[in-house]
Design a protein around this motif. Structure first.
Motif, PDB file in Angstrom:
ATOM      1  N   ARG A   1      67.835   0.548  16.292  1.00 24.86           N
ATOM      2  CA  ARG A   1      68.857   1.585  16.183  1.00 24.86           C
ATOM      3  C   ARG A   1      68.359   2.840  16.874  1.00 24.86           C
ATOM      4  N   LYS A   2      69.256   3.759  17.096  1.00 24.18           N
ATOM      5  CA  LYS A   2      68.877   5.022  17.730  1.00 24.18           C
ATOM      6  C   LYS A   2      67.997   5.819  16.765  1.00 24.18           C
ATOM      7  N   PRO A   3      67.046   6.567  17.284  1.00 21.04           N
ATOM      8  CA  PRO A   3      66.208   7.391  16.394  1.00 21.04           C
ATOM      9  C   PRO A   3      67.023   8.551  15.824  1.00 21.04           C
ATOM     10  N   HIS A   4      66.653   8.966  14.625  1.00 21.85           N
ATOM     11  CA  HIS A   4      67.312  10.105  14.003  1.00 21.85           C
ATOM     12  C   HIS A   4      66.292  10.793  13.089  1.00 21.85           C
ATOM     13  N   PRO A   5      66.493  12.064  12.803  1.00 20.28           N
ATOM     14  CA  PRO A   5      65.529  12.837  12.012  1.00 20.28           C
ATOM     15  C   PRO A   5      65.238  12.258  10.628  1.00 20.28           C
ATOM     16  N   HIS A   6      66.216  11.596  10.019  1.00 14.91           N
ATOM     17  CA  HIS A   6      66.006  11.068   8.665  1.00 14.91           C
ATOM     18  C   HIS A   6      64.907  10.007   8.637  1.00 14.91           C
ATOM     19  N   MET A   7      64.654   9.366   9.787  1.00 13.23           N
ATOM     20  CA  MET A   7      63.586   8.364   9.854  1.00 13.23           C
ATOM     21  C   MET A   7      62.228   9.005   9.532  1.00 13.23           C
TER      22      MET A   7
END
Length: 117
Positions: free
Chosen positions: A37-43
């Protein structure tokens, strides 16, 4: 602080982080199950929480750091990723339940027997 809102600060931080992902050439992230999946800050938040749990930080402290008002939220979100802690939590709960069981089949003082009613 004039002109500051938590929402605007979060949006600004998210946009900056997304630019950093782009600059680093990170267009997708693969998890342990092989899904991408695309990276996002919540990761980063999830990684922080799981890392802390695996390194012995108590669940209530991780809950506070994650900003969860309810410990159940933290438990449901992160314990499945930390199998050894999930197993220990279940074992501790079973031990506590067994310790509270009346001995010799007798009922405790506060137990209401509804079977004979």
């Amino acid at each position: 602080m004039k002109g500051y809102t938590p929402h605007s600060d979060t949006v600004t931080w998210r946009k900056r982080l997304m630019k950093l992902f782009d600059a680093a050439g990170i267009s997708e992230v693969r998890n342990e199950l092989g899904k991408t999946r695309k990276p996002h800050p919540h990761m980063l938040r999830d990684t922080f929480a799981v890392w802390n749990l695996r390194h012995g930080v108590p669940l209530h402290s991780v809950r506070e750091n994650a900003g969860h008002s309810n410990p159940t939220t933290t438990t449901k979100a992160y314990l499945p990723w930390v199998k050894e802690l999930e197993t220990k939590t279940i074992a501790d709960s079973r031990k506590a339940l067994a310790a509270g069981k009346p001995r010799d089949g007798r009922q405790g003082r506060n137990v209401l027997n509804i079977a004979n009613r």
